[in-house]
Design an enzyme around this catalytic site. Structure first.
Site, PDB file in Angstrom:
ATOM      1  CB  THR A  76      54.450  35.990  37.750  1.00  0.00           C
ATOM      2  OG1 THR A  76      54.012  36.472  36.468  1.00  0.00           O
ATOM      3  CG2 THR A  76      55.947  35.731  37.728  1.00  0.00           C
TER       4      THR A  76
ATOM      5  N   GLY B 158      49.969  33.293  39.751  1.00  0.00           N
ATOM      6  CA  GLY B 158      49.383  31.970  39.521  1.00  0.00           C
ATOM      7  C   GLY B 158      48.297  31.596  40.515  1.00  0.00           C
TER       8      GLY B 158
ATOM      9  CB  SER C 259      43.796  34.931  40.893  1.00  0.00           C
ATOM     10  OG  SER C 259      42.678  35.578  40.381  1.00  0.00           O
ATOM     11  N   GLY C 260      42.580  33.438  38.347  1.00  0.00           N
ATOM     12  CA  GLY C 260      42.270  33.688  36.944  1.00  0.00           C
ATOM     13  C   GLY C 260      43.089  32.868  35.946  1.00  0.00           C
ATOM     14  CB  ILE C 261      44.796  33.974  32.812  1.00  0.00           C
ATOM     15  CG1 ILE C 261      43.560  34.590  32.155  1.00  0.00           C
ATOM     16  CG2 ILE C 261      45.737  33.375  31.765  1.00  0.00           C
ATOM     17  CD1 ILE C 261      43.840  35.844  31.308  1.00  0.00           C
TER      18      ILE C 261
ATOM     19  CB  SER D 234      45.799  43.176  27.112  1.00  0.00           C
ATOM     20  OG  SER D 234      44.506  43.581  26.707  1.00  0.00           O
TER      21      SER D 234
ATOM     22  CE1 TYR E 105      46.017  45.314  32.208  1.00  0.00           C
ATOM     23  CE2 TYR E 105      44.730  45.777  30.234  1.00  0.00           C
ATOM     24  CZ  TYR E 105      45.260  44.872  31.138  1.00  0.00           C
ATOM     25  OH  TYR E 105      45.041  43.526  30.966  1.00  0.00           O
TER      26      TYR E 105
END
Ligand code: NAD
Length: 249
Positions: free
Chosen positions: A12, A14, A16-18, A137, A150
């Site tokens: 999910t 998917g 952009s970024g990581i 995180s 967050y």
């Protein structure tokens, strides 16, 4: 031997970024990937970048009907799943005093509820022996002003991983968490608003890192490949912290 030869994965966020770097690595390691994101145009760009063995499914993880549509697409293609990477996430920087119910519900809706139902609804399609990776995180172990909601969602994700690992062990499904420190992705633009402010945040975070820099999406993709593949066959319920030592030293 490729590490994910013949495996089918859902990632999910998917586009952009990581998530995007992970999708690309997974395909290089022999997997077919389903990537999700809210915007079809971004998904199309991502698919072009990944080049092959990729299916895009537009959808919002906070909407149950979109998650159902994702897995219906996988099923229609005759696939079962080996790997789920619950990676989609958002951050809005708001003080406790200024947080609204809308802000709270949006952040928990995407990061916590979205992760929860992404994994729950995958279960009928997920093969025994499969692997679930939740992208949390490193900050979930710290107290950081304006990141309350967050980091609350990220702590929830880390907790989900423990219970799911315990529940799914009979099916030999391993469930693990990746906790990145600051990583150079477009998420900084969503926090900073402008490129200038985002770059300022990148520099400020880099100065606080024991290794003197923020991470790359490719470094996170390496860690996800480890957790998703047999390389981590003896790990379940863990929190793999990849944060330049920020929360560990
Ligand atoms: P990013 O903004 O580049 O990527 C986030 C992805 O999630 C995008 O593809 C976006 O479209 C998708 N997304 C957002 N809301 C969605 C929704 N409602 N439904 C479906 N997709 C949605 O950010 P990133 O840095 O690659 O973040 C990926 C994950 O890593 C997030 O969970 C984030 O919290 C976590 N993370 C990032 C950092 C960092 O510094 N970059 C640090 C720690 C954790």
């Amino acid at each position: 031997m490729k590490k994910l030869q013949g495996k089918v994965a859902v990632i999910t966020g998917g586009s952009s970024g990581i998530g995007l770097a992970t999708a690309k690595r997974f395909v290089e390691e022999g997997a077919h990937v389903y990537i999700t994101g809210r915007r079809q145009a971004e998904l199309d760009k991502a698919a072009k970048h990944i080049q092959r063995s990729v299916t895009t499914v537009q959808g919002d993880v906070s909407k149950l009907e979109d998650i159902d549509r994702l897995y219906a697409t996988v099923e229609r293609a005759g696939h079962r799943l080996d790997i789920i990477v619950a990676n989609a996430g958002i951050v809005e920087l708001v003080t406790l005093a200024q947080s609204t119910p809308e802000h709270f519900d949006k952040t928990f809706g995407v990061n916590a509820r979205g992760t929860f139902f992404t994994v729950q609804k995958a279960l009928p399609l997920l093969n025994d022996g499969g692997s679930v990776v939740v992208v949390s995180s490193a900050g979930h172990t710290k107290g950081i002003p304006v990141y309350t909601t967050y980091l609350g969602t990220k702590a929830a994700q880390r907790s989900f991983v423990r219970s799911w690992a315990a529940e799914l062990k009979e099916r030999k499904i391993r469930v693990n968490c990746l906790s990145p420190g600051p990583v150079d992705t477009p998420i900084f633009e969503t926090q900073g608003g402008t490129k200038e402010v985002a770059d300022g945040m990148r520099n400020d975070f880099a100065k606080q890192m024991p290794l003197g820099r923020i991470g790359t999406s490719e470094e996170m993709a390496n860690a996800v490949v480890f957790l998703a593949s047999d390389d981590s066959s003896f790990c379940t319920g863990i929190d793999l912290v990849a944060d330049a030592g920020f929360t560990q030293l």
